[in-house]
Scaffold this motif. Sequence first.
Motif, PDB file in Angstrom:
ATOM      1  N   VAL A 236       0.876  -1.172   0.000  1.00 23.91           N
ATOM      2  CA  VAL A 236       0.000   0.000   0.000  1.00 23.91           C
ATOM      3  C   VAL A 236       0.914   1.222   0.000  1.00 23.91           C
ATOM      4  CG1 VAL A 236      -1.782   1.279   1.259  1.00 23.91           C
ATOM      5  CG2 VAL A 236      -1.771  -1.231   1.322  1.00 23.91           C
TER       6      VAL A 236
ATOM      7  N   GLN B  18       1.462   5.681  -0.102  1.00 24.94           N
ATOM      8  CA  GLN B  18       0.892   6.956   0.327  1.00 24.94           C
ATOM      9  C   GLN B  18       1.791   8.064  -0.195  1.00 24.94           C
ATOM     10  OE1 GLN B  18       0.539   7.541   4.642  1.00 24.94           O
ATOM     11  NE2 GLN B  18      -1.354   8.651   4.289  1.00 24.94           N
TER      12      GLN B  18
ATOM     13  N   LYS C 152      -0.758  12.866   1.186  1.00 24.40           N
ATOM     14  CA  LYS C 152      -1.972  12.378   0.532  1.00 24.40           C
ATOM     15  C   LYS C 152      -2.543  11.146   1.231  1.00 24.40           C
ATOM     16  CE  LYS C 152      -1.586  15.445  -2.759  1.00 24.40           C
ATOM     17  NZ  LYS C 152      -2.537  16.581  -2.857  1.00 24.40           N
ATOM     18  N   GLY C 153      -3.558  10.555   0.610  1.00 27.87           N
ATOM     19  CA  GLY C 153      -4.213   9.386   1.170  1.00 27.87           C
ATOM     20  C   GLY C 153      -3.526   8.085   0.774  1.00 27.87           C
ATOM     21  N   LEU C 154      -4.205   6.995   1.068  1.00 30.17           N
ATOM     22  CA  LEU C 154      -3.661   5.653   0.886  1.00 30.17           C
ATOM     23  C   LEU C 154      -4.157   5.031  -0.419  1.00 30.17           C
ATOM     24  CD1 LEU C 154      -4.429   4.660   4.549  1.00 30.17           C
ATOM     25  CD2 LEU C 154      -2.121   4.898   3.611  1.00 30.17           C
TER      26      LEU C 154
ATOM     27  N   TRP D 143      -3.993   1.199  -2.391  1.00 26.12           N
ATOM     28  CA  TRP D 143      -3.583  -0.203  -2.470  1.00 26.12           C
ATOM     29  C   TRP D 143      -2.854  -0.430  -3.796  1.00 26.12           C
ATOM     30  CZ3 TRP D 143      -5.255  -3.936  -6.035  1.00 26.12           C
ATOM     31  CH2 TRP D 143      -4.841  -5.247  -5.756  1.00 26.12           C
TER      32      TRP D 143
ATOM     33  N   TYR E 238       4.304   0.958   1.967  1.00 21.88           N
ATOM     34  CA  TYR E 238       4.113   0.119   3.130  1.00 21.88           C
ATOM     35  C   TYR E 238       3.836  -1.317   2.691  1.00 21.88           C
ATOM     36  CZ  TYR E 238       3.017   4.420   5.811  1.00 21.88           C
ATOM     37  OH  TYR E 238       3.046   5.646   6.412  1.00 21.88           O
TER      38      TYR E 238
ATOM     39  N   GLN F 172      -5.461  -9.604   7.053  1.00 19.31           N
ATOM     40  CA  GLN F 172      -5.972 -10.009   8.353  1.00 19.31           C
ATOM     41  C   GLN F 172      -6.295 -11.500   8.423  1.00 19.31           C
ATOM     42  OE1 GLN F 172      -8.980  -7.953  11.417  1.00 19.31           O
ATOM     43  NE2 GLN F 172     -10.035  -8.721   9.614  1.00 19.31           N
TER      44      GLN F 172
ATOM     45  N   TYR G 263      -8.497  -8.618   2.445  1.00 18.29           N
ATOM     46  CA  TYR G 263      -8.209  -7.236   2.038  1.00 18.29           C
ATOM     47  C   TYR G 263      -8.480  -6.237   3.153  1.00 18.29           C
ATOM     48  CZ  TYR G 263      -7.540  -9.053  -2.651  1.00 18.29           C
ATOM     49  OH  TYR G 263      -7.081  -9.763  -3.727  1.00 18.29           O
ATOM     50  N   TYR G 264      -8.279  -6.667   4.388  1.00 14.02           N
ATOM     51  CA  TYR G 264      -8.082  -5.765   5.511  1.00 14.02           C
ATOM     52  C   TYR G 264      -6.644  -5.971   5.965  1.00 14.02           C
ATOM     53  CZ  TYR G 264     -13.169  -5.275   5.862  1.00 14.02           C
ATOM     54  OH  TYR G 264     -14.500  -5.025   5.606  1.00 14.02           O
ATOM     55  N   PHE G 265      -6.009  -4.918   6.456  1.00 12.91           N
ATOM     56  CA  PHE G 265      -4.575  -4.939   6.712  1.00 12.91           C
ATOM     57  C   PHE G 265      -4.324  -4.763   8.204  1.00 12.91           C
ATOM     58  CE2 PHE G 265      -4.822  -4.731   2.307  1.00 12.91           C
ATOM     59  CZ  PHE G 265      -5.529  -3.601   1.903  1.00 12.91           C
ATOM     60  N   ASP G 266      -3.901  -5.847   8.874  1.00 12.16           N
ATOM     61  CA  ASP G 266      -3.838  -5.790  10.332  1.00 12.16           C
ATOM     62  C   ASP G 266      -2.457  -5.459  10.886  1.00 12.16           C
ATOM     63  OD1 ASP G 266      -3.831  -9.364  11.259  1.00 12.16           O
ATOM     64  OD2 ASP G 266      -2.673  -8.259   9.748  1.00 12.16           O
TER      65      ASP G 266
ATOM     66  N   TRP H 232       1.292  -3.456   9.704  1.00 14.79           N
ATOM     67  CA  TRP H 232       1.954  -2.628   8.706  1.00 14.79           C
ATOM     68  C   TRP H 232       3.412  -2.424   9.115  1.00 14.79           C
ATOM     69  CZ3 TRP H 232      -1.016   0.683   5.065  1.00 14.79           C
ATOM     70  CH2 TRP H 232      -2.407   0.473   5.131  1.00 14.79           C
ATOM     71  N   GLY H 233       4.253  -2.264   8.106  1.00 15.56           N
ATOM     72  CA  GLY H 233       5.612  -1.818   8.381  1.00 15.56           C
ATOM     73  C   GLY H 233       5.643  -0.316   8.590  1.00 15.56           C
ATOM     74  N   GLN H 234       6.852   0.206   8.787  1.00 14.87           N
ATOM     75  CA  GLN H 234       7.006   1.644   9.015  1.00 14.87           C
ATOM     76  C   GLN H 234       7.073   2.423   7.696  1.00 14.87           C
ATOM     77  OE1 GLN H 234       9.532  -0.381   8.827  1.00 14.87           O
ATOM     78  NE2 GLN H 234      11.101   0.746   7.711  1.00 14.87           N
TER      79      GLN H 234
END
Lengths: 123, 105
Positions: A37, A39, A43-45, A47, A95, A100, A108-111, A113-115
């Motif tokens: 994902v 960014q 701005k926004g996110l 996929w 990212y 999940q 397709y939910y992301f539980d 994340w990396g930095q």
Amino acid sequence: QVQLVESGGGVVQPGRSLRVSCAATGFSLRDYAMHWVRQAPGKGLEWVAVLWYDGNIKYYADSVKGRFTISRDISKNTLYLQMNSLRVEDTAVYYCARDQDYGDQPEYYFDYWGQGTLVTVSS
Amino acid sequence: IVLTQSPATLSLSPGERATLSCRASQSVSSYLGWYQQKPGQAPRLLIYDASNRATGIPARFSGSGSGTDFTLTISSLEPEDFAVYYCQQRSNWPTFGPGTKVDIK
């Protein structure tokens, strides 16, 4: 515990290539689908791509299809994103994120994340 | 599927109730999640499938809605809740809303 650590970002000229990595600990990439994902600054996110848990099925956003490739190395428990023919509009923090759902098809939910790693495409 | 969020910015005080909205351009059934993002940090999953709290998420966060209209409610704002909140649908290829910034009044 689950941890994702991205690396490989940097400044690259338009049209060139770059590969970013995501080292996973605390779980096996064999058991979860994984995503990229991005960014753009301020701005926004968005996929970008998914690699199913079995390693065989991959899908991409239209904006990167044919230019980006998602892959993994199970022996290193590391996820990759190979980015070719980079454009200015690909500039973003990238990212990696874990799906999940354990096994099966992605939710397709992301539980986790990396930095993130910053990729800047500029001449 | 395009997601719109309102308001763009919500200015509230600690202890107040926050109500954030997300609207989809077509029905996403209950396939909607919410994320919190603080400056310099990755997003954090709060809610999935419209109303299910993710692991470890405090009970002050709740989600509701179905079809095209969804709401994230924070019952009583804690200092650590001031952040940007994104909705995300998974009915089709995943897309995110533009975000609602909750800042301190």
